[in-house]
Scaffold this motif. Structure first.
Motif, mmCIF file in Angstrom:
data_model
loop_
_atom_site.group_PDB
_atom_site.id
_atom_site.type_symbol
_atom_site.label_atom_id
_atom_site.label_comp_id
_atom_site.label_asym_id
_atom_site.label_seq_id
_atom_site.Cartn_x
_atom_site.Cartn_y
_atom_site.Cartn_z
ATOM 1 N N PHE A 80 0.830 -1.202 0.000
ATOM 2 C CA PHE A 80 0.000 0.000 0.000
ATOM 3 C C PHE A 80 0.866 1.254 0.000
ATOM 4 C CE2 PHE A 80 -2.538 -3.290 2.048
ATOM 5 C CZ PHE A 80 -3.753 -3.161 1.399
ATOM 6 N N ASN A 81 0.356 2.304 -0.596
ATOM 7 C CA ASN A 81 0.979 3.622 -0.552
ATOM 8 C C ASN A 81 -0.030 4.597 0.024
ATOM 9 O OD1 ASN A 81 2.665 5.910 -1.062
ATOM 10 N ND2 ASN A 81 1.401 6.330 -2.854
ATOM 11 N N ARG A 82 0.321 5.205 1.153
ATOM 12 C CA ARG A 82 -0.586 6.125 1.820
ATOM 13 C C ARG A 82 -0.183 7.582 1.598
ATOM 14 N NH1 ARG A 82 -2.897 9.647 3.345
ATOM 15 N NH2 ARG A 82 -4.218 9.994 5.162
ATOM 16 N N GLY A 83 1.014 7.843 1.094
ATOM 17 C CA GLY A 83 1.492 9.212 0.929
ATOM 18 C C GLY A 83 1.033 9.812 -0.383
ATOM 19 N N LEU A 84 1.905 10.672 -0.951
ATOM 20 C CA LEU A 84 1.606 11.245 -2.250
ATOM 21 C C LEU A 84 1.492 10.139 -3.290
ATOM 22 C CD1 LEU A 84 4.067 14.286 -2.269
ATOM 23 C CD2 LEU A 84 1.604 14.346 -1.919
ATOM 24 N N ALA A 85 0.642 10.359 -4.280
ATOM 25 C CA ALA A 85 0.454 9.360 -5.335
ATOM 26 C C ALA A 85 1.781 9.083 -6.038
ATOM 27 C CB ALA A 85 -0.588 9.853 -6.332
ATOM 28 N N LEU A 86 2.082 7.818 -6.234
ATOM 29 C CA LEU A 86 3.314 7.433 -6.898
ATOM 30 C C LEU A 86 3.191 7.665 -8.396
ATOM 31 C CD1 LEU A 86 4.052 4.090 -5.031
ATOM 32 C CD2 LEU A 86 5.237 6.257 -4.733
ATOM 33 N N PRO A 87 4.281 8.076 -9.057
ATOM 34 C CA PRO A 87 4.250 8.246 -10.508
ATOM 35 C C PRO A 87 3.938 6.932 -11.224
ATOM 36 C CG PRO A 87 6.212 9.276 -9.563
ATOM 37 C CD PRO A 87 5.579 8.460 -8.473
ATOM 38 N N ALA A 88 3.370 7.045 -12.405
ATOM 39 C CA ALA A 88 2.957 5.865 -13.164
ATOM 40 C C ALA A 88 4.133 4.927 -13.449
ATOM 41 C CB ALA A 88 2.297 6.290 -14.468
ATOM 42 N N HIS A 89 5.318 5.486 -13.753
ATOM 43 C CA HIS A 89 6.439 4.610 -14.124
ATOM 44 C C HIS A 89 6.924 3.780 -12.932
ATOM 45 C CE1 HIS A 89 8.688 8.110 -12.501
ATOM 46 N NE2 HIS A 89 9.655 7.246 -12.274
ATOM 47 N N ILE A 90 6.775 4.300 -11.718
ATOM 48 C CA ILE A 90 7.156 3.530 -10.531
ATOM 49 C C ILE A 90 6.148 2.411 -10.289
ATOM 50 C CG2 ILE A 90 7.423 3.623 -8.018
ATOM 51 C CD1 ILE A 90 8.640 6.363 -8.316
ATOM 52 N N LEU A 91 4.856 2.746 -10.404
ATOM 53 C CA LEU A 91 3.821 1.728 -10.241
ATOM 54 C C LEU A 91 3.979 0.618 -11.268
ATOM 55 C CD1 LEU A 91 0.725 4.030 -9.612
ATOM 56 C CD2 LEU A 91 1.886 2.606 -7.927
ATOM 57 N N GLU A 92 4.283 0.998 -12.505
ATOM 58 C CA GLU A 92 4.430 0.011 -13.572
ATOM 59 C C GLU A 92 5.677 -0.858 -13.362
ATOM 60 O OE1 GLU A 92 4.420 2.509 -16.969
ATOM 61 O OE2 GLU A 92 2.224 2.670 -17.073
ATOM 62 N N ALA A 93 6.743 -0.253 -12.835
ATOM 63 C CA ALA A 93 7.970 -1.020 -12.583
ATOM 64 C C ALA A 93 7.724 -2.107 -11.543
ATOM 65 C CB ALA A 93 9.086 -0.076 -12.130
ATOM 66 N N PHE A 94 7.035 -1.764 -10.457
ATOM 67 C CA PHE A 94 6.721 -2.758 -9.439
ATOM 68 C C PHE A 94 5.708 -3.775 -9.962
ATOM 69 C CE2 PHE A 94 8.691 0.211 -6.495
ATOM 70 C CZ PHE A 94 9.297 -0.638 -5.598
ATOM 71 N N LEU A 95 4.760 -3.307 -10.752
ATOM 72 C CA LEU A 95 3.753 -4.211 -11.297
ATOM 73 C C LEU A 95 4.386 -5.238 -12.227
ATOM 74 C CD1 LEU A 95 0.708 -4.566 -11.022
ATOM 75 C CD2 LEU A 95 0.407 -3.131 -13.037
ATOM 76 N N SER A 96 5.466 -4.846 -12.907
ATOM 77 C CA SER A 96 6.164 -5.783 -13.793
ATOM 78 C C SER A 96 6.826 -6.915 -13.016
ATOM 79 C CB SER A 96 7.214 -5.039 -14.625
ATOM 80 O OG SER A 96 8.284 -4.594 -13.809
ATOM 81 N N LEU A 97 6.974 -6.730 -11.693
ATOM 82 C CA LEU A 97 7.516 -7.775 -10.822
ATOM 83 C C LEU A 97 6.404 -8.451 -10.025
ATOM 84 C CD1 LEU A 97 10.669 -5.909 -9.457
ATOM 85 C CD2 LEU A 97 10.614 -7.692 -11.214
ATOM 86 N N ASP A 98 5.167 -8.282 -10.483
ATOM 87 C CA ASP A 98 4.001 -8.841 -9.791
ATOM 88 C C ASP A 98 3.876 -8.273 -8.374
ATOM 89 O OD1 ASP A 98 1.693 -10.379 -9.498
ATOM 90 O OD2 ASP A 98 2.809 -12.015 -8.560
ATOM 91 N N ILE A 99 4.167 -6.971 -8.249
ATOM 92 C CA ILE A 99 3.995 -6.272 -6.982
ATOM 93 C C ILE A 99 3.042 -5.096 -7.227
ATOM 94 C CG2 ILE A 99 5.124 -5.001 -5.109
ATOM 95 C CD1 ILE A 99 7.674 -6.501 -5.681
ATOM 96 N N PRO A 100 1.740 -5.353 -7.201
ATOM 97 C CA PRO A 100 0.790 -4.258 -7.379
ATOM 98 C C PRO A 100 0.702 -3.403 -6.114
ATOM 99 C CG PRO A 100 -0.394 -6.298 -6.995
ATOM 100 C CD PRO A 100 1.072 -6.652 -7.040
ATOM 101 N N ILE A 101 1.025 -2.119 -6.219
ATOM 102 C CA ILE A 101 0.976 -1.220 -5.072
ATOM 103 C C ILE A 101 -0.396 -0.551 -5.046
ATOM 104 C CG2 ILE A 101 1.983 0.800 -3.958
ATOM 105 C CD1 ILE A 101 4.629 0.098 -5.246
ATOM 106 N N ALA A 102 -1.143 -0.808 -4.003
ATOM 107 C CA ALA A 102 -2.498 -0.258 -3.876
ATOM 108 C C ALA A 102 -2.441 1.126 -3.235
ATOM 109 C CB ALA A 102 -3.360 -1.195 -3.029
ATOM 110 N N GLU A 103 -3.042 2.098 -3.907
ATOM 111 C CA GLU A 103 -3.079 3.456 -3.372
ATOM 112 C C GLU A 103 -4.200 3.580 -2.336
ATOM 113 O OE1 GLU A 103 -1.065 5.868 -3.943
ATOM 114 O OE2 GLU A 103 0.008 5.371 -5.792
ATOM 115 N N VAL A 104 -3.927 4.333 -1.278
ATOM 116 C CA VAL A 104 -4.905 4.597 -0.222
ATOM 117 C C VAL A 104 -5.107 6.102 -0.139
ATOM 118 C CG1 VAL A 104 -5.421 4.373 2.236
ATOM 119 C CG2 VAL A 104 -4.187 2.548 1.062
ATOM 120 N N TYR A 105 -6.360 6.538 -0.040
ATOM 121 C CA TYR A 105 -6.654 7.973 0.044
ATOM 122 C C TYR A 105 -7.461 8.271 1.293
ATOM 123 C CZ TYR A 105 -8.902 12.461 -0.826
ATOM 124 O OH TYR A 105 -9.365 13.744 -0.691
ATOM 125 N N GLY A 106 -7.097 9.349 1.946
ATOM 126 C CA GLY A 106 -7.841 9.763 3.124
ATOM 127 C C GLY A 106 -7.217 10.988 3.758
#
Length: 306
Positions: free
Chosen positions: A29-55
């Motif tokens: 999970f990422n609770r801070g500022l939204a991560l850039p798309a290229h970082i999310l995609e890099a982790f996703l390419s390793l089967d690590i989907p980072i779920a964004e949390v908003y509040g």
């Protein structure tokens, strides 16, 4: 599980997670500022989907979150059970001010009725101050902040965040983009390039990052330092930036949302320099004050400066 995916997990994804020390993590999970798309995609390419949390603190920290069952790239997910999200767009737009409702919303600021009335309306909706949109499946996307909206002299209201992200996408040499133009006739941009950071003080150095130097070599430029580029000293890089701004403008929703002038600053933004907050969020008011002379130079003729 598909055969090829299982094979990839065994050969690549599993060892990569173990090397990162994440092999026992079930969700990310990422609770801070939204991560850039290229970082999310890099982790996703390793089967690590980072779920964004908003509040917000005013709604007990969490209002929406992504899960393995409900995941969209760049979205911060759906509202918690029993919570509701409303986006109030302006005429003809999908993006608008985000309001949230639920039992998790606070009762108000202690001893401060005035600010409480500003944040919670008579129906109990919390005005978050953020801008975003809801898609057809109720996934929430954050696109900016109400306080950051720029109002041009014409009355046109511009959300700077999507434009700034678009410029960075076209210009990988650039680290930060800050649009300016409040009460002005057109938009301009302050740009910083990717520079190395002092490991002890956190202050940006004059030397460009290895990524930036590599890009300069691809452009046939010999620049290795920021001072090699600032002030149009390197015509190759200057032309590259000009083309990137032009490409970003080609995707603008209106002529008012186009960048007319731009400037590369003599230093990168940093926490130590005061331009960024502790969570690396851009302090727009601080930057505007620090670079008031540069901003005024954009509009000297339009505003009648001498």
């Amino acid at each position: 599980m598909p055969l090829c995916f299982g094979l990839a997990r065994w050969l690549t994804f599993g060892p990569a997670r173990k090397a990162l020390g994440l092999d026992r993590c079930l969700q990310f999970f990422n609770r801070g500022l939204a991560l850039p798309a290229h970082i999310l995609e890099a982790f996703l390419s390793l089967d690590i989907p980072i779920a964004e949390v908003y509040g917000l603190t005013e709604c007990t920290g969490v209002h929406t979150f992504s899960s393995q069952e409900a995941f969209r790239l760049l979205s911060c997910g759906k509202a918690l059970p029993g919570a509701y999200t409303r986006v109030c767009p302006e005429d003809g737009e999908d993006v608008g001010a985000i309001r949230v409702w639920g039992r998790h919303v606070f009762m108000g600021y202690l001893g401060d009725k005035e600010n409480t009335r500003e944040r919670i309306d008579s129906h109990g909706w919390l005005h978050t101050g953020d801008l975003g949109l809801l898609d057809a499946n109720d996934f929430l996307y954050i696109t900016g902040n109400v306080k950051d909206v720029i109002t041009l002299r014409s009355g046109e209201r511009i959300n700077p965040t999507p434009i700034e992200e678009r410029v960075k996408r076209h210009l990988p040499l650039v680290r930060y983009v800050m649009l300016v133009g409040q009460d002005a006739p057109y938009l301009c941009a302050l740009l910083t390039l990717k520079c190395q950071v002092h490991p002890d003080t956190g202050e940006p150095r004059n030397a460009l990052t290895s990524e930036a130097v590599r890009l300069c070599r691809q452009l046939k430029s010999q620049a290795t330092r920021l001072t090699d580029i600032v002030g149009d000293r390197d015509p190759v890089v200057t032309e590259f930036i000009r083309k990137g701004i032009h490409a970003a403008n080609a995707e603008a929703s209106s002529s008012c949302a186009k960048i007319v002038k731009w400037m590369v600053l003599e230093t990168d933004f940093s926490i130590a320099g005061g331009e960024l907050g502790a969570n690396t969020k851009l302090k727009r008011a601080v930057v505007a004050k620090m670079y008031q002379a540069e901003i005024e130079s954009f509009y000297r003729e339009s505003w009648g400066y001498h």
